[in-house]
Design a protein around this motif. Structure first.
Motif, PDB file in Angstrom:
ATOM      1  N   CYS A   9     -26.868  44.827 -42.493  1.00 51.51           N
ATOM      2  CA  CYS A   9     -26.184  45.978 -41.914  1.00 51.51           C
ATOM      3  C   CYS A   9     -26.253  47.194 -42.826  1.00 51.51           C
ATOM      4  O   CYS A   9     -26.255  48.331 -42.365  1.00 51.51           O
ATOM      5  CB  CYS A   9     -24.713  45.627 -41.647  1.00 51.51           C
ATOM      6  N   ASN A  90     -24.776  56.787 -44.473  1.00 51.19           N
ATOM      7  CA  ASN A  90     -23.729  55.916 -43.935  1.00 51.19           C
ATOM      8  C   ASN A  90     -24.374  54.619 -43.467  1.00 51.19           C
ATOM      9  O   ASN A  90     -25.000  54.578 -42.406  1.00 51.19           O
ATOM     10  CB  ASN A  90     -23.010  56.599 -42.772  1.00 51.19           C
ATOM     11  N   ILE A  93     -22.953  52.090 -39.737  1.00 49.90           N
ATOM     12  CA  ILE A  93     -23.001  52.391 -38.313  1.00 49.90           C
ATOM     13  C   ILE A  93     -24.367  52.023 -37.741  1.00 49.90           C
ATOM     14  O   ILE A  93     -25.314  51.784 -38.486  1.00 49.90           O
ATOM     15  CB  ILE A  93     -22.685  53.882 -38.038  1.00 49.90           C
ATOM     16  N   LYS A  95     -26.210  53.974 -35.810  1.00 46.28           N
ATOM     17  CA  LYS A  95     -27.111  55.120 -35.762  1.00 46.28           C
ATOM     18  C   LYS A  95     -27.836  55.315 -37.096  1.00 46.28           C
ATOM     19  O   LYS A  95     -27.280  55.103 -38.159  1.00 46.28           O
ATOM     20  CB  LYS A  95     -26.333  56.400 -35.446  1.00 46.28           C
ATOM     21  N   THR A 164     -11.686  50.773 -39.323  1.00 43.50           N
ATOM     22  CA  THR A 164     -12.790  51.704 -39.096  1.00 43.50           C
ATOM     23  C   THR A 164     -14.086  50.974 -38.781  1.00 43.50           C
ATOM     24  O   THR A 164     -14.850  51.382 -37.898  1.00 43.50           O
ATOM     25  CB  THR A 164     -12.974  52.615 -40.314  1.00 43.50           C
ATOM     26  N   LYS A 168     -15.452  51.948 -35.259  1.00 43.22           N
ATOM     27  CA  LYS A 168     -16.495  52.964 -35.298  1.00 43.22           C
ATOM     28  C   LYS A 168     -17.786  52.502 -35.959  1.00 43.22           C
ATOM     29  O   LYS A 168     -18.791  53.208 -35.905  1.00 43.22           O
ATOM     30  CB  LYS A 168     -15.978  54.213 -36.030  1.00 43.22           C
ATOM     31  N   GLY A 169     -17.758  51.344 -36.590  1.00 43.98           N
ATOM     32  CA  GLY A 169     -18.941  50.863 -37.295  1.00 43.98           C
ATOM     33  C   GLY A 169     -19.926  50.182 -36.373  1.00 43.98           C
ATOM     34  O   GLY A 169     -19.792  50.207 -35.138  1.00 43.98           O
ATOM     35  N   ASN A 170     -20.939  49.574 -36.975  1.00 38.58           N
ATOM     36  CA  ASN A 170     -21.904  48.798 -36.213  1.00 38.58           C
ATOM     37  C   ASN A 170     -21.153  47.835 -35.300  1.00 38.58           C
ATOM     38  O   ASN A 170     -20.222  47.154 -35.730  1.00 38.58           O
ATOM     39  CB  ASN A 170     -22.795  48.012 -37.187  1.00 38.58           C
ATOM     40  N   SER A 224     -18.484  57.845 -37.280  1.00 40.46           N
ATOM     41  CA  SER A 224     -19.475  57.310 -36.347  1.00 40.46           C
ATOM     42  C   SER A 224     -20.801  58.050 -36.378  1.00 40.46           C
ATOM     43  O   SER A 224     -21.759  57.636 -35.725  1.00 40.46           O
ATOM     44  CB  SER A 224     -18.917  57.343 -34.923  1.00 40.46           C
ATOM     45  N   LYS A 225     -20.882  59.141 -37.135  1.00 42.84           N
ATOM     46  CA  LYS A 225     -22.092  59.956 -37.144  1.00 42.84           C
ATOM     47  C   LYS A 225     -22.906  59.744 -38.423  1.00 42.84           C
ATOM     48  O   LYS A 225     -22.366  59.393 -39.470  1.00 42.84           O
ATOM     49  CB  LYS A 225     -21.734  61.439 -37.018  1.00 42.84           C
ATOM     50  N   THR A 226     -24.210  59.982 -38.317  1.00 44.24           N
ATOM     51  CA  THR A 226     -25.044  59.991 -39.515  1.00 44.24           C
ATOM     52  C   THR A 226     -24.655  61.188 -40.375  1.00 44.24           C
ATOM     53  O   THR A 226     -24.139  62.189 -39.872  1.00 44.24           O
ATOM     54  CB  THR A 226     -26.528  60.068 -39.146  1.00 44.24           C
TER      55      THR A 226
END
Length: 626
Positions: A9, A90, A93, A95, A164, A168-170, A224-226
């Motif tokens: 991950c 990050n 996640i 993305k 989190t 919001k993660g993978n 949640s964003k790169t």
């Protein structure tokens, strides 16, 4: 066990060709030392460590693991490499393509020992309390624990990290931690995880692997964003600088609060670690010989056999070693996506096994370096062999009416082209399977008997070295009337398509541990098959597999775990979801002769983070930063 899964991950940079063997290291066994008169899991009081079944190698007064040098000098620079590119810092996640090495920035609650099947010792959490029924786990945070900005780590950070990651993660985190019912903050330094009913003995250890994230840093940011914002971490290294897709440099936090904690003592000895990215594997390899980076795992048997006859190797400036790895090597193979109607029929998947002439490949391309992968847990006692017996047979008998009859009477085997008339037999058996599945030859093309549609699919690759292997498979399949094309794509596109299951066939390596558990759900379960970002790339949806995974997770002792894992392995093998490739039970390493390393290699294999730059060697070669 979660370790390999978390590593994946952090950054999807899996090698696709197995490793090798070693020159006589000192490998010590891992005897267990009783730390109390009853199993640790029965003690509802804080303890310094925890293991899956109660025994620990290291006692409460241990000062460091056996496979490190506690007096290793700190300093110098490790130059390393990676292939592909990256577009985010990050790693948690779905993305983006995360930069390599980001795991160095984050500590976990506990630390896994590399010379025990599944044991963890204190780090951010200096102690853990688990009752006999393992219905909860309480973690006691070390008062000295700090983030890289010197902010104190508290229970709020642990709660933030958990919430989190699952929110919001993978998406895989959400499934992996699904057995946690709720969290309780007992005080500023104490967190209690309360579990849902069920037999999940490894859940406290799984939670010990949670990376600790700073709540104060992420307070006003979108997790949640790169991002290319340099994050605050909790681990031994911080990002010094980077250039997207080209390089990233980490610097050791000299104020790292845990540098003398026994579970990390003797590790993380480099002052600086820099990874340079390369788009071409040959250019990357030549850069190593030119001294552009210092340490290389070699995944090509051809290059290992013929490509290292270079001046720095001949004069001893570069060393070649084979380091034994006693971990299960997992399943490395060409995955058939069973979500595709073309591969939904088991007989079709079995027929395509005959596309791989391993014996010829091993002689002609691999210099005889490899063994055939014939288990999802190959190179370990967890692998199914021969015919099922004992507890494994008892388990399989419960599902006898749902399993292939041959599973009980024949050892699983792969095509052997070297046997007498091997090629002819292989083609005949493959064609029989395809005919039974509703396919027939018309004008030298394999077509569906009902629709007339041709049997055609695409193999998605990301490594240039696999093109020659694909050509061999393409030739074999044409003899069956099957058209296979293949396409080489870049790493980022490959990851995106893999995670969204947008492929017919591709190559992948599922790595395994000595203590399989929860992660098996995300490799093989029906629920994971429909979850983007899981590792069930094959699209397996089998109620028998689901139930045996539950049995693996609930195993109450090591012997039972082995037997249940063998049952899982056997059912997966007879599902023919992959065309198995090859493995070698060791790691091929080449490195510039500037390092010191411990004399002991742990059972789980070499870790570069236990090495160090030798000042005298470094000065002699003018490399390594001294």
């Amino acid at each position: 066990m979660i370790g390999a899964w978390v590593a994946g991950c952090m950054a999807l940079a899996w090698p696709m060709i197995s490793q090798a063997e070693e020159a006589k290291p000192n490998i010590t066994p891992a005897p267990t030392v009783a730390v109390s008169e009853e199993p640790l899991a029965s003690l509802a009081r804080p303890e310094y460590a925890i293991s899956l079944y109660g025994d620990l190698k290291y006692g409460p007064e241990f000062t460091h693991f056996d496979y490190v040098n506690p007096d290793a000098p700190k300093g110098g620079t490790l130059l390393d490499s990676s292939t592909g590119s990256f577009d985010t810092l990050n790693p948690f996640i779905l993305k983006g393509d995360a930069a390599i090495g980001l795991g160095l920035m984050y500590d976990t609650l506990l630390v896994q020992s590399m010379d025990e099947p599944f044991s963890e010792y204190g780090l951010v959490a200096q102690k853990v309390e688990v009752p006999q029924d393992r219905s909860y786990a309480t973690f006691f945070i070390n008062p000295a624990a700090r983030f890289s900005d010197d902010t104190r780590i508290t229970a709020d950070d642990v709660i933030f990290s958990f919430n989190t990651l699952i929110e919001k993660g993978n998406p895989t985190y959400r499934q992996y931690y699904a057995s946690v019912d709720h969290l309780e903050k007992l005080d500023d330094l104490t967190v209690k995880f309360v579990f849902k009913p069920g037999d999940n003995l490894e859940l406290p250890l799984i939670l010990g692997d949670i990376p600790v994230l700073p709540a104060h840093y992420w307070k006003d940011k979108d997790f949640s964003k790169t991002t290319f914002d340099i994050p605050v971490g909790s681990g031994p290294y911080m990002i010094k600088d980077f250039e997207p897709g080209r390089h990233i440099t980490y610097v050791r936090n000299k104020n790292y609060w845990a540098k003398d904690v026994p579970s990390v003592k003797g590790m993380y000895n480099f002052d600086t670690i820099r990874y340079d990215y390369y788009r071409d594997l040959d250019v990357e390899r030549q850069a190593f010989f030119a001294g552009e980076y210092y340490y290389r795992g070699e995944f090509s048997s051809r290059e290992w056999a013929t490509g290292y006859d270079k001046p720095p190797v001949r004069n001893g400036n570069i060393k070649k070693d084979l380091i034994p790895n006693h971990q299960p090597r997992g399943m490395q193979g060409f995955i058939m996506n069973a979500r595709r109607p073309l591969f939904a029929d088991h007989r079709v998947r079995r027929a395509l096994q005959y596309a791989m002439d391993f014996q010829w490949l091993n002689r002609a391309m691999f210099y005889g370096a490899y063994q055939r992968t014939d288990s999802y847990f190959v190179n370990s006692e967890l692998a199914a062999t021969g015919l099922p017996h004992g507890e494994e047979l008892d388990i399989l008998n419960k599902f006898r009416d749902k399993l292939p009859p041959d599973l009980f009477t024949k050892p699983y085997s792969l095509p052997d082209y070297d046997q007498e008339n091997g090629r002819r037999k292989a083609l005949r058996e493959a064609m029989t399977l395809l005919n039974d599945a509703g396919w027939e030859l018309r004008d030298q093309k394999l077509v569906n008997k009902k629709t007339g549609e041709p049997f055609r699919f695409s193999l998605m690759l990301r490594q240039p070295g696999f093109e020659k292997i694909a050509l061999m498979m393409q030739t074999r399949l044409r003899q069956l009337g099957i058209e296979m094309d293949f396409r080489l794509i870049d790493s980022g596109q490959w990851i995106n398509r893999l995670q969204s299951y947008d492929f017919d066939m591709t190559s992948f390596w599922w790595q395994q541990s000595l203590s399989p558990g929860n992660e098996q759900r995300f490799y093989w379960s029906s629920a994971a098959a429909d979850q983007p970002g899981s590792r069930n790339f094959a699209g397996i949806k089998d109620p028998v597999v689901d139930q045996i995974i539950d049995l693996v997770i609930s195993a109450s002792n090591r012997d039972s775990l082995v037997q249940r894992t063998r049952a899982l392995d056997r059912v997966l093998l007879w599902g023919d979801y992959t065309i198995p490739q090859w493995y070698q039970p060791a790691d091929r390493l080449a490195y510039w002769n500037i390092f010191g390393r411990p004399s002991v290699v742990p059972t789980k294999g070499n870790s570069m983070m236990t090495w160090w730059i030798d000042p005298d060697k470094s000065k002699k070669l003018g490399k390594g930063g001294y």
